[in-house]
Design an enzyme around this catalytic site. Structure first.
Site, PDB file in Angstrom:
ATOM      1  N   ARG A  90       0.879  -1.176   0.000  1.00  0.00           N
ATOM      2  CA  ARG A  90       0.000   0.000   0.000  1.00  0.00           C
ATOM      3  C   ARG A  90       0.913   1.222   0.000  1.00  0.00           C
ATOM      4  O   ARG A  90       1.562   1.519   1.002  1.00  0.00           O
ATOM      5  CB  ARG A  90      -0.904  -0.027   1.236  1.00  0.00           C
ATOM      6  CG  ARG A  90      -1.949   1.086   1.293  1.00  0.00           C
ATOM      7  CD  ARG A  90      -2.815   0.874   2.513  1.00  0.00           C
ATOM      8  NE  ARG A  90      -3.722   1.981   2.765  1.00  0.00           N
ATOM      9  CZ  ARG A  90      -4.993   2.028   2.346  1.00  0.00           C
ATOM     10  NH1 ARG A  90      -5.481   1.023   1.633  1.00  0.00           N
ATOM     11  NH2 ARG A  90      -5.779   3.053   2.640  1.00  0.00           N
ATOM     12  N   HIS A 133      -6.981   1.148  -7.143  1.00  0.00           N
ATOM     13  CA  HIS A 133      -7.340   0.438  -5.903  1.00  0.00           C
ATOM     14  C   HIS A 133      -8.147  -0.810  -6.280  1.00  0.00           C
ATOM     15  O   HIS A 133      -9.337  -0.919  -5.960  1.00  0.00           O
ATOM     16  CB  HIS A 133      -8.152   1.361  -5.008  1.00  0.00           C
ATOM     17  CG  HIS A 133      -8.215   0.938  -3.572  1.00  0.00           C
ATOM     18  ND1 HIS A 133      -7.607  -0.211  -3.097  1.00  0.00           N
ATOM     19  CD2 HIS A 133      -8.838   1.503  -2.491  1.00  0.00           C
ATOM     20  CE1 HIS A 133      -7.827  -0.328  -1.812  1.00  0.00           C
ATOM     21  NE2 HIS A 133      -8.573   0.697  -1.414  1.00  0.00           N
ATOM     22  N   GLN A 169     -10.354  -2.971  -3.628  1.00  0.00           N
ATOM     23  CA  GLN A 169     -11.596  -2.361  -3.177  1.00  0.00           C
ATOM     24  C   GLN A 169     -12.701  -2.515  -4.223  1.00  0.00           C
ATOM     25  O   GLN A 169     -13.837  -2.860  -3.896  1.00  0.00           O
ATOM     26  CB  GLN A 169     -11.390  -0.880  -2.860  1.00  0.00           C
ATOM     27  CG  GLN A 169     -12.637  -0.191  -2.353  1.00  0.00           C
ATOM     28  CD  GLN A 169     -13.139  -0.774  -1.044  1.00  0.00           C
ATOM     29  OE1 GLN A 169     -12.430  -0.759  -0.036  1.00  0.00           O
ATOM     30  NE2 GLN A 169     -14.368  -1.287  -1.034  1.00  0.00           N
ATOM     31  N   ASP A 173     -16.640   8.508  -2.966  1.00  0.00           N
ATOM     32  CA  ASP A 173     -15.471   8.383  -2.086  1.00  0.00           C
ATOM     33  C   ASP A 173     -15.237   9.751  -1.456  1.00  0.00           C
ATOM     34  O   ASP A 173     -15.868  10.744  -1.822  1.00  0.00           O
ATOM     35  CB  ASP A 173     -14.254   7.934  -2.913  1.00  0.00           C
ATOM     36  CG  ASP A 173     -13.091   7.439  -2.058  1.00  0.00           C
ATOM     37  OD1 ASP A 173     -13.225   7.409  -0.821  1.00  0.00           O
ATOM     38  OD2 ASP A 173     -12.041   7.098  -2.630  1.00  0.00           O
ATOM     39  N   CYS A 208     -16.297   3.321  -0.182  1.00  0.00           N
ATOM     40  CA  CYS A 208     -15.214   2.440   0.269  1.00  0.00           C
ATOM     41  C   CYS A 208     -14.729   2.745   1.683  1.00  0.00           C
ATOM     42  O   CYS A 208     -13.953   1.963   2.240  1.00  0.00           O
ATOM     43  CB  CYS A 208     -14.061   2.464  -0.722  1.00  0.00           C
ATOM     44  SG  CYS A 208     -13.268   4.076  -0.915  1.00  0.00           S
ATOM     45  N   ARG A 248     -14.068  -7.042   1.629  1.00  0.00           N
ATOM     46  CA  ARG A 248     -12.626  -6.956   1.361  1.00  0.00           C
ATOM     47  C   ARG A 248     -11.939  -8.224   1.852  1.00  0.00           C
ATOM     48  O   ARG A 248     -11.040  -8.770   1.200  1.00  0.00           O
ATOM     49  CB  ARG A 248     -12.016  -5.733   2.074  1.00  0.00           C
ATOM     50  CG  ARG A 248     -12.292  -4.390   1.437  1.00  0.00           C
ATOM     51  CD  ARG A 248     -11.530  -4.157   0.136  1.00  0.00           C
ATOM     52  NE  ARG A 248     -10.091  -4.201   0.325  1.00  0.00           N
ATOM     53  CZ  ARG A 248      -9.347  -3.168   0.739  1.00  0.00           C
ATOM     54  NH1 ARG A 248      -9.930  -2.005   1.032  1.00  0.00           N
ATOM     55  NH2 ARG A 248      -8.046  -3.276   0.844  1.00  0.00           N
TER      56      ARG A 248
END
Length: 309
Positions: A107, A134, A137, A223, A263, A291
């Site tokens: 990450r 991403h 996700q 988001d 998310c 996830r």
């Protein structure tokens, strides 16, 4: 080590439609096992290295719990506490770390860092988040849609908000899985064309009005307005994005049975109203849990290939 070519998961486009259908079905099976308290350890004695340059809640917990539930072990590594944070070349770190573990999740900030690491890794590398993409996700989001509404092919997904790593990943997903993406971002925060493949053009459409983008949508998703790394722009972004809050009126433009996703973490009253995220159309908690399950399926697939059970 085997001479078999190592598969990585750095962008959503790294898998084919057939592979996604398999991974999504495996996620369903693994989630069922989890809910039934069935012990299933296909990754017994396998080790996952988790390398974090960006802060995380859901990514760390889901990967660490996931590898444990599959019989393996996780090692947490922060760049602040390792030689990576003191200038060790990424290529050297990849050579060393990948000789000691079976799979790696990173990450970080730039996608280029991830690619350089993967090019020098002897084991699969997974994108846990970069500034550009991403994929884990969006994979969880799509699995959540499958659970609630069935296949996403032919459906309409509305993206309201910033042109960020989530949006660029949704565009790749639309092309592979065959759904239509409607995109609405404020002026000055439009898509960066260098991150969008020209062949994906038929699968998304841009709208100046977020209400129009949501009209008749099967899924509305958004988001935070300010992603990690852009905190200095926060106040300016709040003003620019003021009309891009997903509220009950905007959701009312979508289909009556449309889902809402985010998310997380969310800022109620900014990118989404409390009435929407805490309302009956919201599936954000299922989305967050998923996830765990899609990443278990992802790790199992990267390490063991397709299974028949």
């Amino acid at each position: 080590m085997s001479d078999k070519k190592v598969r990585h998961y750095l962008q959503f486009k790294d898998f084919s439609l057939d592979e996604y259908e398999y991974v999504l079905e495996r996620a369903r099976i693994l989630k069922r096992k989890f809910k039934n308290y069935e012990t299933y350890h296909p990754l017994h004695d396998r080790t996952l290295a988790m390398i974090f340059e960006k802060h995380s809640t859901r990514t760390r917990l889901s990967f660490e719990a996931g590898i444990f539930q599959l019989g393996g072990h996780a090692v947490f590594m922060s760049t602040r506490d390792t030689q990576l944070g003191r200038g060790e070349p990424i290529e050297d770190a990849a050579q060393v770390i990948s000789r000691m573990v079976d799979i790696i999740m990173i990450r970080t900030f730039g996608q280029d860092i991830l690619h350089r690491f993967a090019e020098n890794s002897r084991v699969p590398v997974i994108n846990g988040l970069t500034n550009e993409y991403h994929p884990c996700q969006v994979l969880a989001d799509i699995f959540t849609f499958y659970e609630h509404r069935g296949p996403i092919a032919g459906k309409v997904v509305a993206w309201v908000g910033d042109a960020n790593n989530m949006l660029y990943t949704w565009i790749e997903a639309a092309q592979i899985l065959g759904f239509k993406l409607r995109v609405s971002t404020p002026a000055g925060y439009k898509l960066e064309r260098s991150l969008v493949a020209p062949e994906s053009a038929p699968f998304y459409e841009e709208f100046d009005d977020p209400n129009e983008a949501c009209s008749g949508a099967d899924l509305v998703t958004t988001d935070v307005w300010t992603s990690m790394g852009f905190e200095a722009e926060n106040e300016v972004r709040k003003a620019a994005f003021a009309e891009w809050c997903v509220d009950t009126d905007m959701m009312g433009r979508a289909k009556a049975d449309a889902l809402f996703m985010h998310c997380l973490p969310a800022h109620r009253g900014e990118e989404v109203s409390a009435e929407v995220i805490d309302g009956p159309q919201s599936v954000v908690w299922d989305e967050a849990e998923n996830r765990l399950h899609v990443q278990k399926a992802l790790m199992e697939f990267l390490l063991l290939g397709k299974l028949n059970h």
